[in-house]
Design an enzyme around this catalytic site. Structure first.
Site, short mmCIF file in Angstrom:
data_model
loop_
_atom_site.label_atom_id
_atom_site.label_comp_id
_atom_site.label_asym_id
_atom_site.label_seq_id
_atom_site.Cartn_x
_atom_site.Cartn_y
_atom_site.Cartn_z
CD GLU A 153 -3.08 -0.20 -0.15
OE1 GLU A 153 -2.92 -1.41 -0.40
OE2 GLU A 153 -3.82 0.53 -0.81
C1 LIG Z 1 2.67 -9.74 0.61
C2 LIG Z 1 2.40 -8.69 -0.41
C3 LIG Z 1 1.09 -8.39 -0.79
C4 LIG Z 1 0.84 -7.42 -1.75
N1 LIG Z 1 -0.45 -7.19 -2.17
C5 LIG Z 1 -0.68 -6.36 -3.20
C6 LIG Z 1 -1.98 -6.25 -3.78
O1 LIG Z 1 -2.93 -6.88 -3.34
N2 LIG Z 1 -2.14 -5.41 -4.83
C7 LIG Z 1 -1.11 -4.70 -5.35
O2 LIG Z 1 -1.32 -3.96 -6.31
N3 LIG Z 1 0.13 -4.78 -4.83
C8 LIG Z 1 0.37 -5.61 -3.79
N4 LIG Z 1 1.64 -5.73 -3.29
C9 LIG Z 1 2.71 -4.96 -3.91
C10 LIG Z 1 3.29 -3.91 -2.99
O3 LIG Z 1 2.42 -2.81 -2.90
C11 LIG Z 1 4.67 -3.54 -3.54
O4 LIG Z 1 5.52 -4.65 -3.33
C12 LIG Z 1 5.22 -2.31 -2.90
O5 LIG Z 1 4.47 -1.18 -3.26
C13 LIG Z 1 6.68 -2.07 -3.29
O6 LIG Z 1 6.85 -2.14 -4.66
P1 LIG Z 1 8.02 -3.07 -5.25
O7 LIG Z 1 7.87 -4.41 -4.64
O8 LIG Z 1 7.95 -2.95 -6.72
O9 LIG Z 1 9.34 -2.44 -4.69
P2 LIG Z 1 10.20 -1.27 -5.32
O10 LIG Z 1 9.30 -0.19 -5.81
O11 LIG Z 1 11.19 -1.83 -6.27
O12 LIG Z 1 10.94 -0.76 -4.03
C14 LIG Z 1 12.16 -1.30 -3.53
C15 LIG Z 1 12.75 -0.29 -2.56
O13 LIG Z 1 13.06 0.92 -3.24
C16 LIG Z 1 12.38 2.02 -2.66
N5 LIG Z 1 11.95 2.92 -3.73
C17 LIG Z 1 11.05 2.67 -4.70
N6 LIG Z 1 10.91 3.74 -5.50
C18 LIG Z 1 11.75 4.68 -5.04
C19 LIG Z 1 12.06 6.00 -5.45
N7 LIG Z 1 11.48 6.58 -6.49
N8 LIG Z 1 12.98 6.68 -4.75
C20 LIG Z 1 13.58 6.13 -3.68
N9 LIG Z 1 13.33 4.89 -3.24
C21 LIG Z 1 12.42 4.17 -3.92
C22 LIG Z 1 11.21 1.40 -1.92
O14 LIG Z 1 10.76 2.21 -0.86
C23 LIG Z 1 11.80 0.10 -1.43
O15 LIG Z 1 12.52 0.31 -0.24
C24 LIG Z 1 1.91 -6.70 -2.31
C25 LIG Z 1 3.22 -6.98 -1.91
C26 LIG Z 1 3.48 -7.96 -0.99
C27 LIG Z 1 4.91 -8.25 -0.61
#
Ligand SMILES: Cc1cc2nc3c(=O)[nH]c(=O)nc-3n(C[C@H](O)[C@H](O)[C@H](O)COP(=O)(O)OP(=O)(O)OC[C@H]3O[C@@H](n4cnc5c(N)ncnc54)[C@H](O)[C@@H]3O)c2cc1C
Length: 400
Positions: A223
């Site tokens: 989220e």
């Molecule tokens: C158990 C689980 C359930 C989930 N359920 C859902 C769901 O039902 N629906 C859905 O749509 N999603 C869902 N998600 C997805 C979740 O919202 C994302 O995993 C989360 O938003 C992070 O995105 P990412 O995994 O792509 O990480 P990334 O965006 O790659 O982030 C990796 C790291 O980089 C940091 N980062 C990212 N962008 C930037 C930036 N621009 N500048 C600086 N730092 C940055 C982040 O804070 C993090 O620390 C779920 C994830 C999990 C693990």
């Protein structure tokens, strides 16, 4: 898909990782790029070309199904376009975040509190060096009281935001982000220290704090991660700072000074110091154009969350009647509000100028503008307040 010059449906293609209940749901809401812009579609499990992925083997919330989704030319009829008009997807998502981020904030609050309660109960039974751990300041004032205080500040902020939403207000994305960021970070830290508070037992699966720690971590990730929250909070309030020419937080600080005159027990003076220090730091960042550094913007996001919780907690603690979710008496809640506001003022007044100096050649008049002398003076009474909160926690969560 166009028939007789009219759109009758859409062919949706793409992949999405990490979907809660992705492997077990019958109906999915999918954000996809339509010709008119990002739009939400209802996709049914049995539609051709739709394939849920394998269940992820996760660190925590292991009972919750999480799977990727793959859509390969899935035909979705026009009736399944949510809101019937293309291109509203991002606005719709933002509107939903106002609620769902608050919901995840409540997850963090509840799980964090369960960990603190476990630690408080345990600490009354564990005898070390001639007495229970619950009587040792070095233990309670490090591993328990600060977490209880941060969680209650987050509670006050969540409830304030929820009440405003219930009152029909819209556009509370910044507030929802502050609530989510603060409650989930507070809960995660509380769970981490609850393991520490239980010593070796905390590290075993026989005690629930180890599981709470694994389960709560996700609240800082999904989220919107904590870092994305810092960015969102900064963006929202930076606009307010510019629009009001720096008055946004100065005005709330005036309100806090007036509250302090009416009620000197709720930390309003310290909350005002935190807000004024924040306004000064933001203004120095504007003058020196420091928001070109992403690290500055994220830190501002954290300072904003601290200062806003401080004043909202002070106002809530000054109310004649507390919400039914508050399990403490006036004395304890007001002490918590004072502790939180002092901490917030100290963090912003100390770290703000350091951050500015770190990204520039000088901090100008910022050292005096953050009023460190008064911020330090406001720390008076901190240990006594923490003693009081430690005692109240023991009364409220007795050893079983
Ligand atoms: C158990 C689980 C359930 C989930 N359920 C859902 C769901 O039902 N629906 C859905 O749509 N999603 C869902 N998600 C997805 C979740 O919202 C994302 O995993 C989360 O938003 C992070 O995105 P990412 O995994 O792509 O990480 P990334 O965006 O790659 O982030 C990796 C790291 O980089 C940091 N980062 C990212 N962008 C930037 C930036 N621009 N500048 C600086 N730092 C940055 C982040 O804070 C993090 O620390 C779920 C994830 C999990 C693990």
């Amino acid at each position: 898909v166009v028939k007789n010059g009219k759109i009758v449906g859409y062919n949706v293609t793409g992949n999405k990782q990490w979907i809660s209940n992705g492997g077990v749901a019958d109906l999915y809401t999918v954000l996809a790029l339509a010709p008119g812009g990002p739009s939400w579609f209802l996709v049914e499990r049995n539609m051709e070309g739709f394939v849920p992925g394998k269940h992820e083997d996760k660190h925590g919330i292991r009972l919750s199904n999480t799977a990727g989704l793959s859509l390969d030319g899935v035909y979705v009829p026009k009736e399944n376009l949510i809101g019937e008009v293309e291109g509203r997807g991002l606005l719709q998502a933002q509107a939903v975040f106002g609620y769902t981020r608050l919901m995840v904030a409540a997850f963090g609050l509840g799980a964090g509190w369960e960990a603190v309660e476990q630690a408080v109960r345990y600490s009354q039974q564990r005898i070390q060096a001639g007495g229970p751990l619950s009587d040792k300041q070095g233990y309670t004032h490090k591993l328990i009281v600060p977490h209880a205080v941060r969680l209650e500040a987050a509670r006050a902020y969540i409830e304030e935001t929820a009440n405003r939403l219930d009152g029909g207000e819209h556009g509370l994305q910044t507030e929802g982000s502050i609530a989510k960021y603060s409650a989930t970070e507070a809960g995660n830290r509380a769970a981490e220290d609850a393991i520490q508070a239980l010593g070796g037992y905390g590290y075993t699966r026989d005690f629930p704090v180890e599981k709470i720690k694994r389960d709560i971590k996700i609240t800082c990730i999904y989220e919107g991660t904590s870092e994305i929250m810092e960015m969102t909070i900064y963006r929202g309030r930076w606009q307010e700072h510019l629009k009001t020419r720096g008055r946004y937080y100065a005005d709330i600080a005036d309100r806090m000074d007036a509250l302090h005159d009416r009620n000197p027990n709720v930390g309003a003076r310290s909350a005002g110091l935190a807000l004024r220090a924040l306004a000064a730091v933001m203004e120095e960042c504007r003058l020196q154009k420091l928001t070109r550094h992403q690290t500055v913007t994220f830190k501002l996001g954290r300072f904003i969350a601290l200062a806003e919780q401080a004043y909202v907690f002070s106002e809530a603690a000054a109310k004649e009647k507390y919400s039914e979710s508050v399990r403490f008496d006036v004395q304890a809640w007001q002490a918590m509000a004072r502790i939180f506001a002092r901490d917030a003022a100290l963090a912003i007044a100390a770290e703000g100028p350091a951050m500015v100096l770190g990204a520039s050649d000088g901090a100008g008049g910022l050292y005096s503008a953050v009023n460190m002398e008064e911020v330090q003076a406001a720390q008076k009474g901190m240990t006594a307040d923490m003693d009081l909160v430690a005692a109240k926690l023991k009364q409220t969560f007795k050893a079983k």
